[in-house]
Write an enzyme that holds these catalytic residues in place. Structure first.
Site, PDB file in Angstrom:
ATOM      1  N   CYS A 100      10.185  -0.770  -2.687  1.00  0.00           N
ATOM      2  CA  CYS A 100      10.233   0.676  -2.927  1.00  0.00           C
ATOM      3  C   CYS A 100      11.445   1.334  -2.286  1.00  0.00           C
ATOM      4  O   CYS A 100      11.718   2.503  -2.520  1.00  0.00           O
ATOM      5  CB  CYS A 100       8.979   1.334  -2.380  1.00  0.00           C
ATOM      6  SG  CYS A 100       7.510   0.740  -3.194  1.00  0.00           S
ATOM      7  N   HIS A 139       9.469   8.518   0.746  1.00  0.00           N
ATOM      8  CA  HIS A 139       8.890   7.732  -0.347  1.00  0.00           C
ATOM      9  C   HIS A 139       7.425   8.141  -0.496  1.00  0.00           C
ATOM     10  O   HIS A 139       6.706   8.296   0.491  1.00  0.00           O
ATOM     11  CB  HIS A 139       9.004   6.237  -0.016  1.00  0.00           C
ATOM     12  CG  HIS A 139       8.234   5.365  -0.953  1.00  0.00           C
ATOM     13  ND1 HIS A 139       8.328   5.486  -2.319  1.00  0.00           N
ATOM     14  CD2 HIS A 139       7.332   4.376  -0.716  1.00  0.00           C
ATOM     15  CE1 HIS A 139       7.537   4.599  -2.881  1.00  0.00           C
ATOM     16  NE2 HIS A 139       6.908   3.919  -1.935  1.00  0.00           N
ATOM     17  N   ASN A 164       2.257   6.535  -6.659  1.00  0.00           N
ATOM     18  CA  ASN A 164       3.412   5.819  -6.104  1.00  0.00           C
ATOM     19  C   ASN A 164       4.207   5.191  -7.251  1.00  0.00           C
ATOM     20  O   ASN A 164       3.796   4.182  -7.812  1.00  0.00           O
ATOM     21  CB  ASN A 164       2.910   4.749  -5.125  1.00  0.00           C
ATOM     22  CG  ASN A 164       4.036   3.924  -4.529  1.00  0.00           C
ATOM     23  OD1 ASN A 164       5.193   4.067  -4.907  1.00  0.00           O
ATOM     24  ND2 ASN A 164       3.680   3.052  -3.606  1.00  0.00           N
TER      25      ASN A 164
HETATM   26  N1  ACO Z   1     -12.232   3.219  -4.213  1.00  0.00           N
HETATM   27  C1  ACO Z   1     -13.260   3.118  -3.368  1.00  0.00           C
HETATM   28  N2  ACO Z   1     -13.257   2.294  -2.312  1.00  0.00           N
HETATM   29  C2  ACO Z   1     -12.179   1.542  -2.102  1.00  0.00           C
HETATM   30  C3  ACO Z   1     -11.065   1.576  -2.962  1.00  0.00           C
HETATM   31  C4  ACO Z   1     -11.123   2.461  -4.052  1.00  0.00           C
HETATM   32  N3  ACO Z   1     -10.109   2.601  -4.914  1.00  0.00           N
HETATM   33  N4  ACO Z   1     -10.139   0.729  -2.493  1.00  0.00           N
HETATM   34  C5  ACO Z   1     -10.641   0.160  -1.384  1.00  0.00           C
HETATM   35  N5  ACO Z   1     -11.879   0.636  -1.158  1.00  0.00           N
HETATM   36  C6  ACO Z   1     -12.772   0.296  -0.061  1.00  0.00           C
HETATM   37  C7  ACO Z   1     -12.473  -1.068   0.519  1.00  0.00           C
HETATM   38  O1  ACO Z   1     -13.109  -2.067  -0.242  1.00  0.00           O
HETATM   39  C8  ACO Z   1     -13.033  -0.941   1.893  1.00  0.00           C
HETATM   40  O2  ACO Z   1     -14.425  -1.119   1.808  1.00  0.00           O
HETATM   41  P1  ACO Z   1     -15.232  -1.909   2.971  1.00  0.00           P
HETATM   42  O3  ACO Z   1     -14.988  -1.113   4.210  1.00  0.00           O
HETATM   43  O4  ACO Z   1     -16.609  -1.873   2.468  1.00  0.00           O
HETATM   44  O5  ACO Z   1     -14.597  -3.257   3.007  1.00  0.00           O
HETATM   45  C9  ACO Z   1     -12.781   0.510   2.274  1.00  0.00           C
HETATM   46  O6  ACO Z   1     -12.544   1.186   1.020  1.00  0.00           O
HETATM   47  C10 ACO Z   1     -11.599   0.709   3.198  1.00  0.00           C
HETATM   48  O7  ACO Z   1     -10.511  -0.072   2.730  1.00  0.00           O
HETATM   49  P2  ACO Z   1      -9.141  -0.084   3.468  1.00  0.00           P
HETATM   50  O8  ACO Z   1      -8.196  -0.949   2.709  1.00  0.00           O
HETATM   51  O9  ACO Z   1      -9.325  -0.347   4.925  1.00  0.00           O
HETATM   52  O10 ACO Z   1      -8.730   1.453   3.284  1.00  0.00           O
HETATM   53  P3  ACO Z   1      -7.507   2.232   3.876  1.00  0.00           P
HETATM   54  O11 ACO Z   1      -7.974   3.405   4.626  1.00  0.00           O
HETATM   55  O12 ACO Z   1      -6.518   1.325   4.551  1.00  0.00           O
HETATM   56  O13 ACO Z   1      -6.823   2.783   2.553  1.00  0.00           O
HETATM   57  C11 ACO Z   1      -4.956   2.291   1.141  1.00  0.00           C
HETATM   58  C12 ACO Z   1      -6.348   1.883   1.592  1.00  0.00           C
HETATM   59  C13 ACO Z   1      -5.034   3.655   0.475  1.00  0.00           C
HETATM   60  C14 ACO Z   1      -4.433   1.259   0.183  1.00  0.00           C
HETATM   61  C15 ACO Z   1      -4.035   2.402   2.376  1.00  0.00           C
HETATM   62  O14 ACO Z   1      -4.158   1.264   3.175  1.00  0.00           O
HETATM   63  C16 ACO Z   1      -2.600   2.563   1.999  1.00  0.00           C
HETATM   64  O15 ACO Z   1      -2.209   3.547   1.402  1.00  0.00           O
HETATM   65  N6  ACO Z   1      -1.775   1.626   2.403  1.00  0.00           N
HETATM   66  C17 ACO Z   1      -0.356   1.680   2.110  1.00  0.00           C
HETATM   67  C18 ACO Z   1      -0.191   1.192   0.744  1.00  0.00           C
HETATM   68  C19 ACO Z   1       1.166   1.428   0.299  1.00  0.00           C
HETATM   69  O16 ACO Z   1       1.786   2.387   0.647  1.00  0.00           O
HETATM   70  N7  ACO Z   1       1.606   0.514  -0.502  1.00  0.00           N
HETATM   71  C20 ACO Z   1       2.804   0.563  -1.143  1.00  0.00           C
HETATM   72  C21 ACO Z   1       3.965   0.637  -0.205  1.00  0.00           C
HETATM   73  S1  ACO Z   1       5.261  -0.188  -0.843  1.00  0.00           S
HETATM   74  C22 ACO Z   1       5.315   0.286  -2.360  1.00  0.00           C
HETATM   75  O17 ACO Z   1       5.354   1.477  -2.573  1.00  0.00           O
HETATM   76  C23 ACO Z   1       5.167  -0.729  -3.472  1.00  0.00           C
END
Ligand code: ACO
Length: 330
Positions: free
Chosen positions: A117, A257, A287
């Site tokens: 990204c 970003h 994103n």
């Molecule tokens: N809907 C409902 N529940 C969900 C979803 C969803 N879409 N996705 C995950 N969950 C659940 C998980 O299964 C988990 O459940 P559990 O506790 O029963 O196991 C719970 O939600 C928490 O999951 P986490 O992954 O710990 O959630 P987190 O607070 O970390 O949020 C997220 C996840 C939004 C992906 C976050 O980690 C994030 O934004 N990370 C950065 C991602 C990013 O920026 N990526 C791209 C960067 S590089 C580029 O741009 C390509």
């Protein structure tokens, strides 16, 4: 690199956003998720999705045409096409070459740059070197991704995050005070496995097995990516500011970003900026990877919010891991 006399400037910008809008309500019907979860964890409400027959070079060429038109230039007035993308039309030829075909330019160099990204800011830094060294006079830099075509639509942990789009800059040497003042860039390849598209390359060549195991889709350890993104984006933005000889209080706009509102907010807080100085469009577009920063800058200018002389800080983080920041005087 410190603040310099010779600078490159963004002569014009262009964008292309696919028509189709996919809302959180639509996603609720596709996977087990909710508008509430997506909104509170990411800030995303809707995103654009490319049509089935649209490919990455279509989006890139459309953004490029707008940028050329706004600069009053023809395709033959540029002398390099540089495309930053994670979702190329084909492994080869490069998407830049497909864009060249669609623009119908004269012969000129064209190549892709892959930096997750962070690709647009890496492209800006590479372009600066090429322009100031005299290798190129004018660069068409495109940041474009169609992540919807490399997303596993059954995986709720990734499919709610991404959107498709393109942004383009025409870059050339500045003839006044405006332009790129400083930058900072880096990478940490040892963490590459936390965010990758494993299949289809030489690591896991395409086969029935790789398709069955869904290796041709984005794989991400979201919470790990999150932690590193917050740390690197904050640090990078501060380092670029230091290199420009500027204070946090002199920043007019931060364009981070757009991966997640919580990462955006954390970066804004690190720079001690009020919310109205932090540009956000992740709510509308999700994103869009390499396209987030050029689209945000284009829209900020379109809304009439940019005044000559204002200081903009752009900062990104992505697969690799890679990160980069740039301080720009409008
Ligand atoms: N809907 C409902 N529940 C969900 C979803 C969803 N879409 N996705 C995950 N969950 C659940 C998980 O299964 C988990 O459940 P559990 O506790 O029963 O196991 C719970 O939600 C928490 O999951 P986490 O992954 O710990 O959630 P987190 O607070 O970390 O949020 C997220 C996840 C939004 C992906 C976050 O980690 C994030 O934004 N990370 C950065 C991602 C990013 O920026 N990526 C791209 C960067 S590089 C580029 O741009 C390509």
């Amino acid at each position: 690199m410190v603040r310099k006399e010779r600078k490159i400037k963004i002569r014009s910008t262009g964008i292309y956003l696919p028509e189709k809008v996919l809302t959180n309500a639509d996603l609720e019907k596709m996977v087990e998720t909710s508008d509430e979860w997506i909104t509170t964890r990411t800030g995303i409400k809707e995103r654009r999705i490319a049509a089935e027959n649209e490919v990455t070079s279509d989006l890139g060429a459309a953004a490029a045409k707008m940028a050329l038109e706004r600069a009053g230039l023809k395709p033959e007035d540029i002398d390099l096409i540089l495309v930053a993308t994670n979702s190329p039309d084909t492994i080869f030829p490069s998407t830049a070459c497909w864009v060249q075909k669609k623009l119908g330019t004269k012969e000129m160099p064209a190549f892709d740059l892959q930096a997750g990204c962070t690709g647009l800011l890496y492209g800006l830094i590479v372009s600066e070197g090429l322009i100031l060294s005299g290798t190129c006079r004018r660069v068409l830099l495109i940041g474009v991704d169609i992540l919807s075509k490399i997303t596993n639509w059954e995986d709720r942990t990734t499919c709610v995050l991404f959107g498709d789009g393109a942004g383009a800059f025409i870059l050339e040497e500045s003839d006044d005070d405006s332009g790129l003042l400083s930058h900072f860039w880096g990478a940490e390849g040892s963490l590459g496995e936390l965010l990758m598209l494993p299949g289809g390359g030489t690591l896991f060549p395409a086969s029935e097995k790789t398709v069955k195991e869904k290796l041709h889709y984005i794989y991400m350890k979201g919470n790990e990516v999150f932690k590193h993104a917050v740390k690197r984006m904050g640090e990078s933005a501060l380092e670029a500011l230091k290199r420009a000889g500027l204070e946090k209080s002199q920043v007019d706009y931060l364009i981070p970003h757009q991966a997640n509102l919580r990462i955006i907010d954390a970066t804004g807080e690190r720079l001690e900026l009020p919310k109205d100085k932090v540009v956000v469009n992740v709510n509308k577009y999700g994103n869009m990877s390499v396209a987030t920063i050029p689209v945000a800058l284009h829209e900020l200018a379109e809304e009439g919010k940019l005044q000559k002389g204002q200081i903009i800080v752009m900062v990104a983080f992505g697969a690799g891991f890679t990160w980069a920041s740039a301080v720009y005087r409008w």
